[in-house]
Design a protein around this motif. Structure first.
Motif, mmCIF file in Angstrom:
data_model
loop_
_atom_site.group_PDB
_atom_site.id
_atom_site.type_symbol
_atom_site.label_atom_id
_atom_site.label_comp_id
_atom_site.label_asym_id
_atom_site.label_seq_id
_atom_site.Cartn_x
_atom_site.Cartn_y
_atom_site.Cartn_z
ATOM 1 N N HIS A 154 -14.150 13.800 12.672
ATOM 2 C CA HIS A 154 -13.338 13.960 13.882
ATOM 3 C C HIS A 154 -12.347 12.830 14.153
ATOM 4 N N LEU A 155 -12.167 11.907 13.198
ATOM 5 C CA LEU A 155 -11.192 10.844 13.451
ATOM 6 C C LEU A 155 -10.284 10.610 12.237
ATOM 7 N N ILE A 156 -10.894 10.464 11.068
ATOM 8 C CA ILE A 156 -10.127 10.072 9.882
ATOM 9 C C ILE A 156 -9.444 11.314 9.313
ATOM 10 N N ARG A 157 -8.138 11.403 9.556
ATOM 11 C CA ARG A 157 -7.462 12.653 9.171
ATOM 12 C C ARG A 157 -7.337 12.814 7.660
ATOM 13 N N GLY A 158 -7.346 11.679 6.947
ATOM 14 C CA GLY A 158 -7.224 11.785 5.488
ATOM 15 C C GLY A 158 -8.563 11.727 4.780
ATOM 16 N N GLN A 159 -9.632 11.969 5.494
ATOM 17 C CA GLN A 159 -10.974 11.789 4.928
ATOM 18 C C GLN A 159 -11.156 12.524 3.601
ATOM 19 N N LYS A 160 -10.587 13.723 3.508
ATOM 20 C CA LYS A 160 -10.853 14.542 2.323
ATOM 21 C C LYS A 160 -9.959 14.175 1.135
ATOM 22 N N LYS A 161 -9.035 13.250 1.353
ATOM 23 C CA LYS A 161 -8.125 12.872 0.259
ATOM 24 C C LYS A 161 -8.880 12.262 -0.915
ATOM 25 N N HIS A 162 -8.376 12.546 -2.118
ATOM 26 C CA HIS A 162 -8.961 11.949 -3.311
ATOM 27 C C HIS A 162 -8.752 10.430 -3.276
ATOM 28 N N ARG A 163 -9.784 9.695 -3.594
ATOM 29 C CA ARG A 163 -9.638 8.230 -3.623
ATOM 30 C C ARG A 163 -9.714 7.768 -5.078
ATOM 31 N N PRO A 164 -8.562 7.636 -5.706
ATOM 32 C CA PRO A 164 -8.587 7.232 -7.114
ATOM 33 C C PRO A 164 -9.154 5.818 -7.284
ATOM 34 N N VAL A 165 -9.778 5.586 -8.420
ATOM 35 C CA VAL A 165 -10.246 4.233 -8.732
ATOM 36 C C VAL A 165 -9.002 3.403 -9.046
ATOM 37 N N LEU A 166 -8.767 2.390 -8.256
ATOM 38 C CA LEU A 166 -7.509 1.648 -8.421
ATOM 39 C C LEU A 166 -7.738 0.253 -8.971
ATOM 40 N N ILE A 167 -6.672 -0.289 -9.521
ATOM 41 C CA ILE A 167 -6.673 -1.712 -9.875
ATOM 42 C C ILE A 167 -5.502 -2.349 -9.145
ATOM 43 N N ASN A 168 -5.797 -3.397 -8.379
ATOM 44 C CA ASN A 168 -4.780 -4.073 -7.576
ATOM 45 C C ASN A 168 -4.493 -5.419 -8.227
ATOM 46 N N ASN A 169 -3.214 -5.785 -8.306
ATOM 47 C CA ASN A 169 -2.857 -6.994 -9.053
ATOM 48 C C ASN A 169 -2.879 -8.272 -8.220
ATOM 49 N N TRP A 170 -3.323 -8.216 -6.948
ATOM 50 C CA TRP A 170 -3.227 -9.425 -6.118
ATOM 51 C C TRP A 170 -4.031 -10.587 -6.703
ATOM 52 N N GLU A 171 -5.320 -10.426 -6.843
ATOM 53 C CA GLU A 171 -6.117 -11.542 -7.380
ATOM 54 C C GLU A 171 -5.854 -11.753 -8.876
ATOM 55 N N ALA A 172 -5.198 -10.762 -9.525
ATOM 56 C CA ALA A 172 -4.903 -10.908 -10.953
ATOM 57 C C ALA A 172 -3.715 -11.841 -11.163
ATOM 58 N N THR A 173 -2.684 -11.683 -10.338
ATOM 59 C CA THR A 173 -1.425 -12.404 -10.613
ATOM 60 C C THR A 173 -0.877 -13.164 -9.401
ATOM 61 N N TYR A 174 -1.365 -12.824 -8.209
ATOM 62 C CA TYR A 174 -0.704 -13.250 -6.967
ATOM 63 C C TYR A 174 0.792 -12.922 -7.098
ATOM 64 N N PHE A 175 1.691 -13.889 -6.855
ATOM 65 C CA PHE A 175 3.124 -13.538 -6.870
ATOM 66 C C PHE A 175 3.730 -13.559 -8.275
ATOM 67 N N ASN A 176 2.920 -13.971 -9.213
ATOM 68 C CA ASN A 176 3.438 -14.255 -10.537
ATOM 69 C C ASN A 176 3.295 -13.052 -11.485
ATOM 70 N N MET A 221 0.628 -2.165 -6.998
ATOM 71 C CA MET A 221 1.428 -3.383 -7.072
ATOM 72 C C MET A 221 1.420 -4.030 -5.693
ATOM 73 N N ASP A 222 0.843 -5.205 -5.596
ATOM 74 C CA ASP A 222 0.679 -5.871 -4.297
ATOM 75 C C ASP A 222 1.924 -6.686 -3.955
ATOM 76 N N ASP A 223 1.764 -7.628 -3.089
ATOM 77 C CA ASP A 223 2.833 -8.466 -2.540
ATOM 78 C C ASP A 223 3.691 -9.117 -3.640
ATOM 79 N N GLY A 224 5.027 -9.140 -3.403
ATOM 80 C CA GLY A 224 5.891 -9.925 -4.283
ATOM 81 C C GLY A 224 6.909 -9.142 -5.085
#
Ligand code: DGJ
Length: 755
Positions: free
Chosen positions: A339-361, A384-387
């Motif tokens: 009753h709150l999260i409108r995207g609840q049923k959306k597929h949540r792909p297994v992701l890889i985020n580059n923040w701790e991998a590269t920071y801005f570099n 692709m995170d910040d930068g």
């Protein structure tokens, strides 16, 4: 069952002492009793003849009966016998649904104004009511929703004729959940301006002070630490004055009976569906009663209400449990998922985020290198995170310049996204839409668009300023830039970040008499943009984030089905963060990733396996440089992902039972997810510190069907549900930071039952 709201009228005779004559007079009063019933809870309130809306009862279900005796209108407990301050004493003791300031109730008020004469007193009386199926939307605000048969709503229309205000108290009760939501709409029905100095969303006057207060507090990288303390005389609570719901406190609190634990005792949870400054307080009064209030923080708040204008206070979700804190949490989880999260049923792909991998570099080559190896390990999306924008090489520039940094993204964004897609991965991108760097084209062009006070020095935080999102043209401009990016490539996920608190809170676009509205207008502006974004790009998965978990609140969950829980990705620290978060937020919403070691925040090294087991209690992903981690860790990823895929329906949709409590015992933690039909369970145990010369631990599972048999799918051993819950399951682990998961499936095999 349909949720029920019934109205009954009761004629009551009682005696009131009258000061002037020193005599007793008998009154006959017509009391209207409204009873809100859900599955196993009753909430009752009464409208007295003079229009006061009094609180009568909130707790375990009571079969329909006359509860008006609970109001104690005919009692005279004072000494000397004759009460000389009849009206004021009455006001200060009457349990009220929506207390006003100024007429003798000295407890915390919900409503306070300044009228045309500079007066702060207000006094609302109920004139009429409405009961209807379903639940209304709240103008411009996120809120829980329900189809008609799932909820019933009561509106009490009250008025303060002197101030020219109409105040509508809105209650919705849910059918299958012990939940009541409350909100308030104030309208100026007079001919003069009124200044609203506070409009809280809820008051519950409990008839006892025998409660513990549970709150979620912390700081950056250690959000939502559970704190529990016994209520005492006076006021205690949590709030935020930072412009966001904050790392330091969450807009949640619970009042629980002293004996309450995960499975027993009463628990009343309160959660504000709001992402800005909030106020939550429990006050033990002179008569040892408890007044609980919650809403937008009135600190530095003022709202000018011109004739004809309305102000809507955000919704408070109230959950009742007669079976401990665990059941309270599961009710919140069920409510929010359905009753709150409108995207609840959306597929949540297994992701890889580059923040701790590269920071801005990073650059295109580096991202593609990561993507290539991620794809072969079975990861489904690169974020692709910040930068990636302006000329951002560190956190000191470019916020607001939402165009590609060509030096890093050789060939442009579309090229990168296409290449990533070719590898079989989806692509996600990071934005921080609410911010501007002094070193940006945007700030050079529109310095007035930042929140500021004319001619006063602006305080920098993380080298950035906050954009004035109360302004339509600012939101329009930022959204225009975001759209250009989103339309330029196949982007399927956005991480919406927000990395600083507010200072010098002023808008160069608001008149002086509306400046104190900025805190709230800002939040409304953020909501408006998130609404547009999610409506225009329904295929995009939105994840919220605020310097880690500073905006982990139900307001954000309405727009984004997941929120980054904390910048602390250490598996052991996460035990606390995720335990605290689970008090009212479902695991499907908790952003959790496996990161590299030694952990960047605490320097701890934990086994890769344990990091995986802890991230499984969340949205699951990776936050590391897969091209550099140890080969053994890399080799473990496909199996981790397979486990996530196998178990995620159970974790996302099942019931969560916390078996351990790292706040109380830091040697181990444990939890189990049980399918709604009790046919399956996933039990996790984490040993924080190993012990010398000990045998296994016996952990009692919860939530199973005692009459079912369950097979350990790894060993084939069969146990009865009652044995697993009453006697327990033996776990033998060696070493610090080790962990194991055990999967149980219902079986009809009867033989060789293990106990
Ligand atoms: C704070 C977030 O919590 C991090 O995950 C990361 O996105 C940084 N901001 C980027 O600046």
């Amino acid at each position: 069952m349909n949720p029920q709201i019934t109205l009954t009228e009761h004629l009551k005779e009682y005696t009131r002492h009258v000061w002037q004559t020193n005599s007793e007079q008998t009154f006959t009063e017509n009391i209207k009793l409204f009873t809100l019933q859900s599955r196993s809870m009753t909430y009752a309130l009464a409208v007295l003849e003079d229009g006061y809306v009094a609180h009568v009862y909130y707790g375990k279900k009571i079969v329909a009966c006359d509860l008006t005796y609970l109001l104690r209108l005919d009692e005279n407990p004072w000494t000397p016998k004759v009460n000389r301050r009849d009206k004021a004493t009455f006001m200060d003791t009457l349990p009220l649904e929506y207390p006003c300031h100024g007429t003798g109730d000295y407890r915390e008020p919900c409503l306070m104004i300044t009228d045309k004469n500079g007066m702060s007193t207000c006094d609302i009386r109920c004139k009429s009511h409405k009961i209807y199926s379903g639940k209304p939307r709240l103008e411009g605000l996120p809120a829980t929703y329900a189809a008609e048969p799932q909820a019933t709503t009561l509106e009490l229309l009250c008025e303060d004729q002197h101030a020219g205000l109409e105040v509508v108290l809105i209650y919705t009760v849910f059918a299958d959940l012990d939940v009541i939501t409350r909100s308030v709409r104030v309208t100026n029905i007079g001919a003069e301006d009124v200044n609203l100095r506070r409009v809280l969303s809820v008051c519950v006057d409990f008839d006892s002070d025998k409660f513990d207060l549970i709150t979620l507090n912390g700081s950056w990288a250690r959000e939502r630490v559970v704190e529990r303390s016994k209520l005492h005389h006076g006021k205690q609570g949590v709030d935020s004055v930072k412009g966001e719901s904050s790392h330091q406190s969450n807009p949640f609190f619970a009042l629980v009976s002293h004996n309450a634990d995960e499975d027993t005792g009463e628990a009343y949870g309160f959660n504000l569906v709001y992402s800005g400054n909030f106020f939550a307080q429990a006050e033990v009064t002179q008569h040892k009663k408890t007044r609980a209030v919650m809403g937008i923080n009135h600190f530095d708040f003022n709202w000018l209400l011109e004739p004809g204008e309305s102000f809507t206070a955000p919704e408070v979700v109230m959950v009742y449990s007669a079976n401990g804190i665990g059941e309270m949490s599961r009710t919140f989880h069920d409510l929010y998922r359905a009753h709150l999260i409108r995207g609840q049923k959306k597929h949540r792909p297994v992701l890889i985020n580059n923040w701790e991998a590269t920071y801005f570099n990073f650059d295109t080559d580096k991202l593609l290198e990561i993507a290539k190896q991620a794809a072969s390990a079975g990861i489904e999306m690169l974020v692709m995170d910040d930068g990636w924008f302006g000329h951002r090489d560190s956190d000191n520039s470019s916020l607001g310049d939402w165009f590609v940094y060509e030096k890093k993204l050789r060939g442009g964004l579309k090229f990168l996204v296409d290449e990533v897609n070719k590898l079989g991965l989806k692509f996600g991108i990071w934005f921080e839409p609410e911010m501007v760097s002094p070193d940006s084209e945007l700030f050079k062009k529109h310095p007035d668009w930042a929140i500021q006070i004319e001619n006063r020095e602006m305080t920098l935080s993380r080298e950035q300023y906050v954009l004035d999102f109360s302004r339509q043209e600012v939101r329009e401009y930022i959204y225009g830039m975001m759209r250009k990016v989103l339309d330029s490539a196949n982007i399927e996920y956005i991480k919406w970040d927000m990395n600083r608190q507010f200072t010098e809170v002023g808008s160069l676009a608001l008149p002086a008499n509306r400046q104190r509205e900025l805190w709230h207008r800002y939040v409304l502006g953020v909501y408006e943009l998130m609404e547009r974004l999610t409506a225009d790009y329904p295929q995009i998965l939105l994840e919220n984030c605020s310097g880690g978990g500073a905006r982990f609140d139900p307001g954000m969950l309405y727009y984004s089905p997941q929120i980054w829980a904390s910048d602390d990705t250490d598996a052991i620290e996460r035990l606390k963060i995720q335990h605290g978060t689970s008090l009212c937020y479902p695991v499907s919403a908790i952003g959790a990733h496996v990161s590299d070691c030694p952990n960047h925040t605490v320097g701890r090294t934990t086994p890769f396996k344990t990091r995986g087991h802890v991230a499984l209690v969340g949205t699951f992903g990776y936050e590391l440089d897969i091209t550099r981690i140890p080969e053994a860790d890399k080799a473990a990823i496909p199996a981790q992902i397979a486990d996530y895929k196998k178990y995620s329906p159970l974790i996302r949709d099942g019931d969560q039972y916390r078996l351990g409590n790292v706040f109380a015992d830091n040697l181990w933690d444990s939890w189990v997810f049980v399918a709604k039909d009790k046919s399956e369970a996933l039990f996790t145990f984490v040993q924080v510190l190993g012990r010398p010369n000990y045998r296994s631990r016996r952990i009692k599972l919860k939530g199973l069907n005692p009459d079912y048999n369950y097979k350990n799918t790894k060993t084939g051993e069969v146990y009865s549900g009652s044995a697993l819950m009453n006697a327990g399951f033996n776990v033998t682990l060696h070493g610090d930071f080790t962990s194991e998961v055990f999967h149980f499936l219902r079986t009809y095999e009867q033989n060789d039952l293990q106990a």
